[in-house]
Scaffold this active site. Structure first.
Site, PDB file in Angstrom:
ATOM      1  N   ARG A   1     -16.706 -29.988  51.332  1.00 45.40           N
ATOM      2  CA  ARG A   1     -15.914 -30.480  52.472  1.00 45.40           C
ATOM      3  C   ARG A   1     -16.446 -31.820  52.977  1.00 45.40           C
ATOM      4  O   ARG A   1     -15.667 -32.695  53.354  1.00 45.40           O
ATOM      5  CB  ARG A   1     -15.917 -29.444  53.596  1.00 45.40           C
ATOM      6  CG  ARG A   1     -14.995 -28.276  53.274  1.00 45.40           C
ATOM      7  CD  ARG A   1     -15.304 -27.069  54.105  1.00 45.40           C
ATOM      8  NE  ARG A   1     -15.116 -27.314  55.515  1.00 45.40           N
ATOM      9  CZ  ARG A   1     -15.801 -26.698  56.472  1.00 45.40           C
ATOM     10  NH1 ARG A   1     -16.728 -25.819  56.154  1.00 45.40           N
ATOM     11  NH2 ARG A   1     -15.549 -26.964  57.728  1.00 45.40           N
TER      12      ARG A   1
ATOM     13  N   LYS B   1     -15.646 -31.164  67.045  1.00 43.08           N
ATOM     14  CA  LYS B   1     -14.289 -31.502  67.517  1.00 43.08           C
ATOM     15  C   LYS B   1     -13.605 -30.329  68.227  1.00 43.08           C
ATOM     16  O   LYS B   1     -13.063 -30.481  69.315  1.00 43.08           O
ATOM     17  CB  LYS B   1     -13.393 -31.948  66.344  1.00 43.08           C
ATOM     18  CG  LYS B   1     -13.903 -33.154  65.586  1.00 43.08           C
ATOM     19  CD  LYS B   1     -12.974 -33.506  64.432  1.00 43.08           C
ATOM     20  CE  LYS B   1     -12.835 -32.445  63.360  1.00 43.08           C
ATOM     21  NZ  LYS B   1     -14.078 -32.116  62.634  1.00 43.08           N
TER      22      LYS B   1
ATOM     23  N   ARG C   1     -16.875 -18.315  58.777  1.00 40.89           N
ATOM     24  CA  ARG C   1     -15.748 -18.759  57.974  1.00 40.89           C
ATOM     25  C   ARG C   1     -16.138 -18.821  56.500  1.00 40.89           C
ATOM     26  O   ARG C   1     -17.238 -19.227  56.168  1.00 40.89           O
ATOM     27  CB  ARG C   1     -15.279 -20.143  58.449  1.00 40.89           C
ATOM     28  CG  ARG C   1     -14.310 -20.072  59.602  1.00 40.89           C
ATOM     29  CD  ARG C   1     -14.069 -21.405  60.250  1.00 40.89           C
ATOM     30  NE  ARG C   1     -13.819 -22.495  59.315  1.00 40.89           N
ATOM     31  CZ  ARG C   1     -13.534 -23.745  59.677  1.00 40.89           C
ATOM     32  NH1 ARG C   1     -13.474 -24.058  60.951  1.00 40.89           N
ATOM     33  NH2 ARG C   1     -13.328 -24.669  58.778  1.00 40.89           N
TER      34      ARG C   1
HETATM   35  P1  ADP Z   1     -13.508 -28.325  60.066  1.00 43.23           P
HETATM   36  O1  ADP Z   1     -13.243 -29.005  61.359  1.00 43.23           O
HETATM   37  O2  ADP Z   1     -14.701 -27.468  60.083  1.00 43.23           O
HETATM   38  O3  ADP Z   1     -13.461 -29.223  58.875  1.00 43.23           O
HETATM   39  P2  ADP Z   1     -10.791 -27.218  60.099  1.00 43.23           P
HETATM   40  O4  ADP Z   1     -10.664 -25.930  60.790  1.00 43.23           O
HETATM   41  O5  ADP Z   1     -10.283 -28.447  60.772  1.00 43.23           O
HETATM   42  O6  ADP Z   1     -12.326 -27.331  59.714  1.00 43.23           O
HETATM   43  O7  ADP Z   1     -10.085 -27.169  58.670  1.00 43.23           O
HETATM   44  C1  ADP Z   1     -10.340 -26.139  57.762  1.00 43.23           C
HETATM   45  C2  ADP Z   1      -9.561 -26.356  56.472  1.00 43.23           C
HETATM   46  O8  ADP Z   1      -8.166 -26.355  56.750  1.00 43.23           O
HETATM   47  C3  ADP Z   1      -9.807 -27.696  55.781  1.00 43.23           C
HETATM   48  O9  ADP Z   1     -10.954 -27.686  54.962  1.00 43.23           O
HETATM   49  C4  ADP Z   1      -8.511 -27.832  54.958  1.00 43.23           C
HETATM   50  O10 ADP Z   1      -8.516 -26.980  53.838  1.00 43.23           O
HETATM   51  C5  ADP Z   1      -7.467 -27.287  55.929  1.00 43.23           C
HETATM   52  N1  ADP Z   1      -6.926 -28.351  56.799  1.00 43.23           N
HETATM   53  C6  ADP Z   1      -7.010 -28.425  58.140  1.00 43.23           C
HETATM   54  N2  ADP Z   1      -6.414 -29.534  58.607  1.00 43.23           N
HETATM   55  C7  ADP Z   1      -5.942 -30.206  57.521  1.00 43.23           C
HETATM   56  C8  ADP Z   1      -5.238 -31.418  57.331  1.00 43.23           C
HETATM   57  N3  ADP Z   1      -4.921 -32.216  58.365  1.00 43.23           N
HETATM   58  N4  ADP Z   1      -4.930 -31.783  56.061  1.00 43.23           N
HETATM   59  C9  ADP Z   1      -5.245 -31.018  55.004  1.00 43.23           C
HETATM   60  N5  ADP Z   1      -5.915 -29.861  55.116  1.00 43.23           N
HETATM   61  C10 ADP Z   1      -6.257 -29.428  56.358  1.00 43.23           C
HETATM   62  P1  ADP Z   2     -15.579 -29.055  64.174  1.00 43.14           P
HETATM   63  O1  ADP Z   2     -14.336 -28.606  64.888  1.00 43.14           O
HETATM   64  O2  ADP Z   2     -15.788 -30.549  64.289  1.00 43.14           O
HETATM   65  O3  ADP Z   2     -15.647 -28.580  62.760  1.00 43.14           O
HETATM   66  P2  ADP Z   2     -16.990 -27.124  65.898  1.00 43.14           P
HETATM   67  O4  ADP Z   2     -16.484 -27.448  67.264  1.00 43.14           O
HETATM   68  O5  ADP Z   2     -16.502 -25.902  65.251  1.00 43.14           O
HETATM   69  O6  ADP Z   2     -16.820 -28.418  64.935  1.00 43.14           O
HETATM   70  O7  ADP Z   2     -18.580 -27.097  66.002  1.00 43.14           O
HETATM   71  C1  ADP Z   2     -19.392 -26.783  64.875  1.00 43.14           C
HETATM   72  C2  ADP Z   2     -20.529 -25.876  65.307  1.00 43.14           C
HETATM   73  O8  ADP Z   2     -21.477 -26.641  66.062  1.00 43.14           O
HETATM   74  C3  ADP Z   2     -20.115 -24.712  66.193  1.00 43.14           C
HETATM   75  O9  ADP Z   2     -20.896 -23.594  65.846  1.00 43.14           O
HETATM   76  C4  ADP Z   2     -20.430 -25.193  67.620  1.00 43.14           C
HETATM   77  O10 ADP Z   2     -20.779 -24.104  68.470  1.00 43.14           O
HETATM   78  C5  ADP Z   2     -21.621 -26.109  67.391  1.00 43.14           C
HETATM   79  N1  ADP Z   2     -21.655 -27.304  68.266  1.00 43.14           N
HETATM   80  C6  ADP Z   2     -20.666 -28.185  68.482  1.00 43.14           C
HETATM   81  N2  ADP Z   2     -21.049 -29.190  69.283  1.00 43.14           N
HETATM   82  C7  ADP Z   2     -22.343 -28.954  69.593  1.00 43.14           C
HETATM   83  C8  ADP Z   2     -23.336 -29.653  70.393  1.00 43.14           C
HETATM   84  N3  ADP Z   2     -23.054 -30.809  71.014  1.00 43.14           N
HETATM   85  N4  ADP Z   2     -24.567 -29.121  70.448  1.00 43.14           N
HETATM   86  C9  ADP Z   2     -24.860 -27.964  69.795  1.00 43.14           C
HETATM   87  N5  ADP Z   2     -23.982 -27.265  69.050  1.00 43.14           N
HETATM   88  C10 ADP Z   2     -22.740 -27.754  68.935  1.00 43.14           C
END
Ligand code: ADP
Ligand code: ADP
Ligand code: ZN
Length: 221
Positions: free
Chosen positions: A166, A13, A155
């Site tokens: 998660r 995302k 992270r």
């Molecule tokens: P990812 O896309 O890898 O799950 P994010 O960066 O979106 O990670 O979120 C990291 C952490 O931040 C989540 O695991 C949660 O603890 C917190 N967080 C982010 N967005 C929300 C939300 N909309 N509601 C509750 N917690 C959130």
């Molecule tokens: P989210 O916000 O949904 O948690 P991220 O954008 O942080 O996900 O992506 C998670 C990991 O996967 C990152 O290390 C990113 O570089 C990698 N990644 C995301 N999309 C792709 C793709 N289409 N192909 C290969 N690697 C990807």
């Protein structure tokens, strides 16, 4: 256009939102980035949310809703935005609906083993927020950001035991939003197990299909 990106952690995302934000010239609003900034700055809010985040739990709805409302009230959101990581619970989605009209929700999905590999290889730049991957998108210089040269970090919540938590919480708390938005008629699915360019092209196609507003698909059929 007001866009929401939905999908499990690691599906991509943030990566797609950052690229699309440049393409569409609308802000990329990542709830996770906002919270991590608060932690890095050592604010009261940061201290409050740190424990939740490091354990892989969601932060309380009322905390994140307040933050997002403030962000969406800013002027740069008037022309549209991409929400990444919010909403994550039905309560958040209901609050958002009262606050702004969402035009389209892109629901990303990919096989779980791929998601786990993407998360375990993710590195982030704490300064400019660029996202890398040791398997799929390695930085040019060993663990240094290509853009701002800062030292890249894993992270805390991308460590293996937290990742499992998660994904579990995603299944329980966030997945119900797929039905929530499908019922609203604004959900579009995008398969994220393809290279980034393909995913971006598919998102753009879905968004273009919606240029006449949220009822365009209904009107066409
Ligand atoms: P990812 O896309 O890898 O799950 P994010 O960066 O979106 O990670 O979120 C990291 C952490 O931040 C989540 O695991 C949660 O603890 C917190 N967080 C982010 N967005 C929300 C939300 N909309 N509601 C509750 N917690 C959130
Ligand atoms: P989210 O916000 O949904 O948690 P991220 O954008 O942080 O996900 O992506 C998670 C990991 O996967 C990152 O290390 C990113 O570089 C990698 N990644 C995301 N999309 C792709 C793709 N289409 N192909 C290969 N690697 C990807
Ligand atoms: Zn950087």
């Amino acid at each position: 256009m007001n866009i929401v990106f939905l999908g499990p952690p690691g599906v991509g995302k943030g990566t797609y939102a950052a690229m699309l934000s440049v393409k569409l010239n609308i802000p990329h609003i990542s709830s996770g980035d906002i919270l991590r900034d608060e932690i890095n700055k050592g604010t009261e809010l940061g201290n409050k949310v740190r424990q939740y985040m490091n354990k892989g739990h969601l932060v309380p709805d009322e905390v994140i809703i307040e933050i997002l409302k403030k962000r969406l009230d800013k002027n740069d959101c008037k022309k549209g935005f991409i929400l990444d990581g919010f909403p994550r619970t039905v309560r958040q989605a209901e609050e958002l609906k009262r606050f702004v009209d969402i035009d389209i929700v892109i629901n990303f999905f990919a096989p779980e083993d791929l998601i786990i590999k993407r998360l375990s290889g993710r590195l982030i730049c704490p300064k400019c927020k660029a996202v890398y991957n040791i398997y799929f998108r390695p930085p040019k210089n060993n663990r240094k950001c290509d853009i701002c040269k800062s030292k890249l970090l894993q992270r805390e919540d991308d460590k293996e035991n937290v990742v499992r938590k998660r994904l579990e919480i995603y299944e329980r708390e966030t997945k119900p939003l797929i039905d929530f938005y499908r019922r609203n008629g604004i959900l579009s699915d995008v398969y994220a197990d393809q290279d980034i360019e393909h995913v971006i092209n598919e998102i753009v196609r879905k968004i273009k299909g919606d240029v006449h507003g949220k009822n365009s698909r209904i009107n066409k059929t």
